[in-house]
Structure formats: C-alpha cells, structure tokens
Design an enzyme around this catalytic site. Structure first.
Site, mmCIF file in Angstrom:
data_model
loop_
_atom_site.group_PDB
_atom_site.id
_atom_site.type_symbol
_atom_site.label_atom_id
_atom_site.label_comp_id
_atom_site.label_asym_id
_atom_site.label_seq_id
_atom_site.Cartn_x
_atom_site.Cartn_y
_atom_site.Cartn_z
ATOM 1 N N TYR A 148 43.089 48.884 56.188
ATOM 2 C CA TYR A 148 43.352 47.481 55.850
ATOM 3 C C TYR A 148 42.113 46.891 55.209
ATOM 4 O O TYR A 148 41.007 47.023 55.739
ATOM 5 C CB TYR A 148 43.701 46.699 57.129
ATOM 6 C CG TYR A 148 44.047 45.252 56.874
ATOM 7 C CD1 TYR A 148 45.238 44.900 56.236
ATOM 8 C CD2 TYR A 148 43.181 44.222 57.266
ATOM 9 C CE1 TYR A 148 45.560 43.563 56.004
ATOM 10 C CE2 TYR A 148 43.502 42.883 57.044
ATOM 11 C CZ TYR A 148 44.690 42.561 56.415
ATOM 12 O OH TYR A 148 45.005 41.251 56.184
ATOM 13 N N ASP A 243 34.390 49.743 53.102
ATOM 14 C CA ASP A 243 34.760 48.469 53.696
ATOM 15 C C ASP A 243 34.177 48.461 55.110
ATOM 16 O O ASP A 243 34.718 49.076 56.027
ATOM 17 C CB ASP A 243 36.285 48.348 53.705
ATOM 18 C CG ASP A 243 36.759 47.091 54.404
ATOM 19 O OD1 ASP A 243 35.936 46.424 55.068
ATOM 20 O OD2 ASP A 243 37.960 46.776 54.306
ATOM 21 N N LYS A 271 33.778 39.134 58.769
ATOM 22 C CA LYS A 271 33.577 38.289 59.939
ATOM 23 C C LYS A 271 32.262 38.507 60.703
ATOM 24 O O LYS A 271 31.656 37.559 61.176
ATOM 25 C CB LYS A 271 34.752 38.514 60.878
ATOM 26 C CG LYS A 271 35.121 39.998 61.013
ATOM 27 C CD LYS A 271 36.567 40.164 61.460
ATOM 28 C CE LYS A 271 37.053 41.592 61.275
ATOM 29 N NZ LYS A 271 38.463 41.730 61.511
HETATM 30 N N1 PMP Z 1 38.675 44.872 55.943
HETATM 31 C C1 PMP Z 1 38.759 45.288 57.210
HETATM 32 C C2 PMP Z 1 38.297 46.662 57.580
HETATM 33 C C3 PMP Z 1 39.283 44.440 58.190
HETATM 34 O O1 PMP Z 1 39.369 44.872 59.450
HETATM 35 C C4 PMP Z 1 39.690 43.134 57.807
HETATM 36 C C5 PMP Z 1 40.254 42.158 58.826
HETATM 37 N N2 PMP Z 1 40.542 42.626 60.045
HETATM 38 C C6 PMP Z 1 39.578 42.760 56.478
HETATM 39 C C7 PMP Z 1 39.060 43.642 55.572
HETATM 40 C C8 PMP Z 1 39.992 41.391 56.030
HETATM 41 O O2 PMP Z 1 39.142 40.425 56.535
HETATM 42 P P1 PMP Z 1 39.615 38.889 56.648
HETATM 43 O O3 PMP Z 1 40.660 38.846 57.687
HETATM 44 O O4 PMP Z 1 38.356 38.174 57.015
HETATM 45 O O5 PMP Z 1 40.103 38.490 55.297
#
Ligand code: PMP
Length: 428
Positions: A148, A243, A271
């Site tokens: 994700y 990521d 985050k």
């Molecule tokens: N990349 C990863 C690996 C994530 O776990 C997440 C959110 N859980 C995101 C991107 C997206 O981040 P956001 O919810 O802050 O848009």
C-alpha cells in the site's frame, strides 16, 4: 478471561457519525468492518494507553499506525508543539524549523542529500513516482500485490491495507490509462518482476515497494530479494523507490535502508516524521531531487507543506531517536518478548499460527502455512483473527482491526503491558 467493556458512548457516537461521515469514519480501516463491532471513539492517550469515551483503558498496539514510537503525549513533543503554537499555526513561507528538519533527516537516513516535505504518505509516494517519471522520461511502474502506497490513483491496483481488508477488487473512479501504467508483481518473487521487465523494459520508470511489507500484516523480504530488485533497477535504468512510511525511523535511525543495507534511489516517509502530525516527505540524491520544482520541471507543491507545528512535533521526536539510538535495541527486545510470549501462549492451546516480526513491527496470522506474500497472507484464517481481535480488545488490548495490518510497539510499552498481553493471549 473476558472482562468486556461497556462502550455505550462509542456506540452512540458511531451511530451519529454514520449520518454525517461516510461509514462513520475518516479512514476506512477504522470502521471495524472486517472484524465486526463498533469502533472505539478515543478521548485521549498517554504513554502506552488509550482511553475511550466511556473511560475504558487499552494498551495501544496501533500507535496511530506507527508514529508514536515513543508512546503517546511524549512530554518533549507536547512541549515543543505548545511552544510553537503561540507563534501561529502556519505562514506559507520558509522557516528555520523546516531547515532543521531537513538537515536532521539527511543526517539520519543513508543515501539522501535532499528532502521535500509534504502532508501525508500518499502525497509522498505519488510525488516520488512523478519524480521518477520526470527523471527517467518513462511512464510505467512496478508495484507489488498487497503493498500500500496511499490512495492515489496509481497505487490502488491490488493494494493492501483497507483495499485488502475489505476485499475491494474493482478500481472504482480510476481511469484505464492510469491503471495500465501500474504493473503488478508478487512480493518475494523476483521471477514475477523479471517477467514484467521482459515485456515492458523500455517503459519502466520505477519499482516501488515497502521494503518490509506492513499492509498485509508484517511480511519481511526474503534474503536476496531486495538486492535482486536493486540489480534489476540498475540494469534497466529504473529507479528503486522504498516506501518507508512505516519502516522509516522505526526499524532503525536510517530505516529499512540502514537495517537491511540496501540503497534506494528515492525514499518516502509519512506519519512517523510528524510524530503524530500529518506529514510526509520524499528524499533522494541531489542528482534526482534537483528535478523538483522550483529547481527543475517536475512540479510539486503544498500550501501547508513544512507546517511549523508539524515540524516542531516531528523534529522533536526524531531528535530524541537520533540522540538515543538505544531506543531501537529496547524496541527490538520488547517486540521479541511479545513474539515469543504470544507464540508460546497460542501453542499451549494448540492454535496454529505464524508470527512475523522485524524490529518493532509484528503481526500474527492464523493457520498452518508461512506468510511470505499476499497470497499466503490472504489465505490465513481471517475468522480466527476476528475472534482473537475481539478477545484481546475486550481484555484491554487494542490491536489493528484487520488481519492485513502490522502491530506497532512503542517504547512506553513495558514489562507490565507485555505480560498482560501475553496473559490475555493465553486465555484465547
Ligand atoms: N505507504 C505506506 C507503506 C503506508 O503504510 C501508508 C499508510 N498506512 C501510506 C503509504 C499512505 O500514507 P497516508 O495514509 O499518510 O496517506
């Protein structure tokens, strides 16, 4: 050992919320749709504990889905935000805090010279791909099933997290053109990557992945997999995008790149770097980052990017981690203790399971088989997970309400909390 809690206030608030907020929540996984029941409405949190609107207390193993590495309401972070708040909440102009943050991140993370702040992990990942496309002049990307990278159009094909939790197979609202530019490979299966490259080598701008997958539960990379991806990226002139929205600053000061000793070309953060505030960023070498506007023509912008309150919180938490790297060994020891304790508790009751763990990321899957990719994760016993989740919750242990999410440990979680968790798991 089911104590059960009264959650009348949460139930009332959830009912009202459903009238005004789609599904009653502002992010889908919060809705408890996979596990059933009513999501808890949280009133406050401190250290290892969450308190809901009915006054119930829970040991928190979500930790805002990762950022609360040092626990909730850390006194230094709270103080930094309080100090900043008096000076207004946003200026839309550069600040010294943003510079301090960028310098700190570049110091902590290997292989990066420059960093651009955004407001979420989604923004970070979509900007990273735009940058990779601008840099390489190519259009397609490879992503992995069950990974994700936020909710931008280009990432929802076969995505993990909520898309997997709710078993959403259609990409509603996404154009065919966008969808066709995202090619799906299988995590930990280098042949599936090579196969895509064989068909599209001329068009591939980047491979994006979670270096330690966290959005199908915690699934570590198999030995050699990341190295093989690195080699393919070099050979076919694609950029490797890590990521690190979950892994950054959590697995080590320098994230997965440091822990696993692999160099990515672009790294994204989310985050974690806001210490709980809405922040994200993407980073890379000067050669790559100089293509971002206003230095280059790859446009990317944000009114609230580098927001001073968010920088104050993030800078304070990251500084604490930078100055006290012993936090990482402590987190590892604690999470190992959880792994061993829960495993022994479930084995005692002959419950078949797999626990995957890397550093302070951990998850339990039920069933006989090992969990190495999305297919094996999806084949785990979800019904058993639901029962486990509710057993833990009704005994004061707050886990992600999905079998496709990682649990996060904070330094505030001590022996008392760990022993309680293991005890409760023992009565499942
Ligand atoms: N990349 C990863 C690996 C994530 O776990 C997440 C959110 N859980 C995101 C991107 C997206 O981040 P956001 O919810 O802050 O848009």
């Amino acid at each position: 050992m089911t104590t059960g809690n009264t959650i009348t206030q949460s139930e009332k608030l959830f009912e009202r919320s459903q009238k005004f907020i789609p599904g009653g929540v502002n992010s889908p996984v919060r809705a408890f749709k996979q596990v059933g029941g009513t999501p808890l409405f949280i009133n406050r949190a401190e250290g290892a504990y969450l308190f809901d609107e009915d006054g119930n207390k829970y040991i928190d193993y979500i930790n805002s889905w990762g950022p609360m590495i040092l626990g909730h309401a850390h006194p230094k972070v709270v103080e930094a935000v309080q100090r900043q708040v008096k000076n207004s909440l946003s200026y839309g102009a550069p600040t010294k805090l943003e510079l301090m943050m960028a310098e700190l991140i570049v110091n902590m993370v290997p292989n990066i010279d420059m960093v651009r702040m955004v407001n979420s992990g989604t923004e970070a990942c979509m900007s990273a791909v735009r940058l990779a496309r601008g840099y390489t002049g190519k259009s397609k990307i490879i992503k992995f099933e069950g990974h994700y990278h936020g909710h931008a159009d280009l990432f929802l094909k076969k995505a993990g997290s909520g898309m997997a939790t709710f078993n959403i197979k259609v990409e509603s609202g996404i154009t065919t053109g966008t969808s066709n530019d995202t090619l799906i490979a299988q995590y930990n299966n280098i042949d599936s990557v090579q196969k895509i490259i064989d068909e599209h080598s001329e068009d591939l701008a980047a491979i994006i992945l979670e270096p330690v997958a966290g959005n199908m539960g915690c699934v570590p990379p198999q030995p050699g997999f990341l190295q093989a991806l690195r080699a393919l990226c070099d050979k076919y002139k694609m950029l490797l995008i890590f990521d690190e929205v979950m892994t950054g600053f959590r697995l080590a000061k320098g994230g997965a790149q440091e822990l696993l000793n692999i160099k990515a070309d672009i790294v994204t953060f989310g985050k974690v770097i806001g210490g709980g505030m809405p922040v994200g960023s993407f980073a890379g070498s000067y050669d790559i980052m100089k293509n971002i506007s206003p230095l280059g023509n790859v446009y990317q912008a944000g009114t609230l990017s580098g927001n001073p309150l968010a920088m104050a919180a993030g800078f304070t938490m990251l500084s604490e981690l930078n100055e006290h790297p012993e936090n990482y060994s402590e987190l590892k020891i604690k999470t190992e203790k959880i792994e061993k304790g829960i495993s022994a508790a479930l084995n005692k009751n002959s419950i078949k399971h797999t626990i995957n763990r890397v550093g302070s990321m951990i998850s339990v899957h039920f069933g006989e088989h090992k969990i190495t990719d999305f297919t094996s994760s999806a084949a785990s016993e979800i019904e058993q997970f639901k029962k486990f989740f509710h057993h833990m919750l009704s005994n004061g242990i707050y886990l992600p309400p999905s079998a496709f999410e990682t649990w996060f440990v904070s330094t505030s979680i001590g022996d008392e909390e760990i022993n309680k968790m293991i005890d409760v798991a023992g009565s499942f």
